[in-house]
Design a protein around this motif. Structure first.
Motif, PDB file in Angstrom:
ATOM      1  N   LEU A 264     -12.239  -1.111  -5.593  1.00  0.00           N
ATOM      2  CA  LEU A 264     -10.874  -0.608  -5.430  1.00  0.00           C
ATOM      3  C   LEU A 264     -10.767   0.436  -4.309  1.00  0.00           C
ATOM      4  N   THR A 265      -9.643   0.368  -3.596  1.00  0.00           N
ATOM      5  CA  THR A 265      -9.254   1.460  -2.705  1.00  0.00           C
ATOM      6  C   THR A 265      -8.204   2.280  -3.429  1.00  0.00           C
ATOM      7  N   ILE A 266      -8.465   3.558  -3.558  1.00  0.00           N
ATOM      8  CA  ILE A 266      -7.526   4.460  -4.224  1.00  0.00           C
ATOM      9  C   ILE A 266      -6.638   5.078  -3.151  1.00  0.00           C
ATOM     10  N   GLU A 267      -5.350   4.721  -3.156  1.00  0.00           N
ATOM     11  CA  GLU A 267      -4.413   5.211  -2.150  1.00  0.00           C
ATOM     12  C   GLU A 267      -3.527   6.311  -2.741  1.00  0.00           C
ATOM     13  N   GLY A 268      -3.424   7.420  -2.022  1.00  0.00           N
ATOM     14  CA  GLY A 268      -2.513   8.490  -2.418  1.00  0.00           C
ATOM     15  C   GLY A 268      -1.247   8.445  -1.582  1.00  0.00           C
ATOM     16  N   HIS A 269      -0.096   8.668  -2.215  1.00  0.00           N
ATOM     17  CA  HIS A 269       1.197   8.627  -1.521  1.00  0.00           C
ATOM     18  C   HIS A 269       2.066   9.792  -1.987  1.00  0.00           C
ATOM     19  N   THR A 270       2.915  10.315  -1.100  1.00  0.00           N
ATOM     20  CA  THR A 270       3.848  11.394  -1.433  1.00  0.00           C
ATOM     21  C   THR A 270       5.260  11.004  -0.996  1.00  0.00           C
ATOM     22  N   ASP A 271       6.234  11.861  -1.329  1.00  0.00           N
ATOM     23  CA  ASP A 271       7.569  11.696  -0.741  1.00  0.00           C
ATOM     24  C   ASP A 271       7.584  12.431   0.600  1.00  0.00           C
ATOM     25  N   ASN A 272       8.764  12.532   1.211  1.00  0.00           N
ATOM     26  CA  ASN A 272       8.833  13.131   2.550  1.00  0.00           C
ATOM     27  C   ASN A 272       9.237  14.598   2.540  1.00  0.00           C
ATOM     28  N   THR A 273       9.196  15.237   1.380  1.00  0.00           N
ATOM     29  CA  THR A 273       9.547  16.653   1.304  1.00  0.00           C
ATOM     30  C   THR A 273       8.432  17.504   1.908  1.00  0.00           C
ATOM     31  N   GLY A 274       8.811  18.422   2.804  1.00  0.00           N
ATOM     32  CA  GLY A 274       7.828  19.322   3.387  1.00  0.00           C
ATOM     33  C   GLY A 274       7.159  18.777   4.638  1.00  0.00           C
ATOM     34  N   ASP A 275       6.052  19.419   5.011  1.00  0.00           N
ATOM     35  CA  ASP A 275       5.339  19.106   6.253  1.00  0.00           C
ATOM     36  C   ASP A 275       4.555  17.801   6.121  1.00  0.00           C
ATOM     37  N   ARG A 303     -18.233   1.209  -4.949  1.00  0.00           N
ATOM     38  CA  ARG A 303     -17.124   0.327  -5.344  1.00  0.00           C
ATOM     39  C   ARG A 303     -15.768   0.988  -5.119  1.00  0.00           C
ATOM     40  N   LEU A 304     -15.797   2.205  -4.601  1.00  0.00           N
ATOM     41  CA  LEU A 304     -14.557   2.979  -4.481  1.00  0.00           C
ATOM     42  C   LEU A 304     -14.348   3.515  -3.072  1.00  0.00           C
ATOM     43  N   LYS A 305     -13.103   3.607  -2.678  1.00  0.00           N
ATOM     44  CA  LYS A 305     -12.731   4.181  -1.388  1.00  0.00           C
ATOM     45  C   LYS A 305     -11.441   4.972  -1.572  1.00  0.00           C
ATOM     46  N   ALA A 306     -11.365   6.136  -0.952  1.00  0.00           N
ATOM     47  CA  ALA A 306     -10.177   6.981  -1.058  1.00  0.00           C
ATOM     48  C   ALA A 306      -9.478   7.081   0.294  1.00  0.00           C
ATOM     49  N   VAL A 307      -8.152   6.970   0.283  1.00  0.00           N
ATOM     50  CA  VAL A 307      -7.359   7.107   1.500  1.00  0.00           C
ATOM     51  C   VAL A 307      -6.011   7.729   1.147  1.00  0.00           C
ATOM     52  N   GLY A 308      -5.485   8.539   2.041  1.00  0.00           N
ATOM     53  CA  GLY A 308      -4.181   9.172   1.812  1.00  0.00           C
ATOM     54  C   GLY A 308      -3.192   8.804   2.902  1.00  0.00           C
TER      55      GLY A 308
END
Length: 335
Positions: A264-275, A303-308
């Motif tokens: 699995l690739t673990i993807e992090g996501h945010t909204d557009n508030t802030g910088d 087995r793991l990969k992290a990306v933001g």
């Protein structure tokens, strides 16, 4: 009951009739006056109004938010539409009561180049006429008291946003239309200029949408879509997992343990508030926190990969609080 202004002639006739009656007992005086078939109760007081005694309206009022802007005016600044929220409503007894349900809040201004002269009185009168014709009843009219304003300051989370009212300086009016499917509350701001503010709430119960994330649902999503979208709770503006976030990671670990070949690739996501740069780093750090927790649970790091991605890949437009919440997520993507 709606107040009516009596002409001086009508009042004079009433007084004269009382003075000419030698049988009158002032303690038993009938304070209703009939003028041109209109009955006016001169003792009416909105503070004694019992909402439960108001007749249920069956008028055809269309779909939420029920009222268009009057001719020559328009709703502006992206009216706030909330599937479920709360509004403070001015009630007959002088209190501000929090009502929950579907909410619409908006400023109303004249259309550009309109040939219709717009005033605040025209806007308020137009809405009042429409509300009363729909079976509505006025609950309150006037400026809020010091106690009401203090309560507003403490409880109105939406104050200062588009569609909020200047209750500190302007009078407001509140109305109710009782409906079998949920009472409708309307509030208007009585400004002195050519604009007003409207707030509409239809009472609705909360529809619970929170479901416990399970390893079965995660595995099913990955098998069907190649990924699973999760809403994992982290501490505010940090990458540390909250207790219920750790529980979700445990469910992810169960999936990986049951499917030895899954990567699995673990993807992090945010909204557009802030910088933007801060959001991207935060999303990457949160993805790494999930990976670290999975490794502690016994999953091989190969087995793991992290990306933001920060706010670079929104699911929906970041144009409301609800949509921003949808964009703050973690995605498990099959490699």
């Amino acid at each position: 009951m709606k107040r009516h202004l009596l002409s001086s002639l009508a009042i004079a006739l009433f007084v004269s009739s009382c003075n000419n009656s030698g049988q009158e007992n002032t303690n038993d005086r009938d304070t209703t006056i009939v003028i041109q078939d209109t009955i006016i109760d001169t003792t009416a007081n909105t503070q004694s109004l019992d909402i439960n005694n108001i007749q249920i309206s069956t008028a055809d009022i269309g779909d939420f938010p029920f009222f268009t802007a009057p001719e020559g005016s328009e709703y502006i600044n992206n009216p706030k539409v909330k599937a479920f929220d709360a509004l403070l409503i001015a009630m007959p007894d002088g209190t501000l009561q929090s009502k929950e349900g579907k909410v619409y809040r908006s400023f109303i201004h004249p259309l550009k180049n309109s040939t219709v002269e717009i005033t605040n009185h025209y806007l308020n009168k137009s809405y009042e006429d429409a509300i009363l014709k729909a079976g509505g009843v006025k609950l309150f009219e006037g400026k809020l008291s010091a106690d009401q304003i203090k309560h507003y300051d403490e409880k109105a989370k939406y104050k200062g946003e588009d569609g909020s009212m200047d209750v500190y300086n302007n009078p407001i009016k509140s109305y109710i239309i009782r409906r079998a499917e949920g009472d409708i509350y309307i509030q208007l701001e009585d400004k002195s200029a050519d604009a007003t503010t409207i707030q509409i709430l239809q009472e609705k119960p909360l529809v619970q949408t929170i479901q416990k994330i399970s390893s079965e649902s995660i595995a099913k999503d990955i098998a069907a879509k190649g990924k699973s979208i999760l809403y994992i709770n982290f501490d505010t503006d940090k990458a540390s997992l909250k207790a219920d976030g750790i529980e979700v990671v445990d469910e992810i670990a169960k999936v990986l343990k049951s499917e030895a070949d899954l990567k699995l690739t673990i993807e992090g996501h945010t909204d557009n508030t802030g910088d933007a740069a801060h959001n991207k780093k935060l999303s990457e750090d949160r993805a790494k926190s999930v990976v670290s927790a999975l490794e502690k649970a016994g999953i091989d790091k190969t087995r793991l990969k992290a990306v933001g991605y920060g706010a670079e890949r929104p699911l929906v437009a970041n144009d409301s609080d609800e949509n921003k919440a949808k964009n703050r997520r973690v995605e498990l993507v099959k490699q």
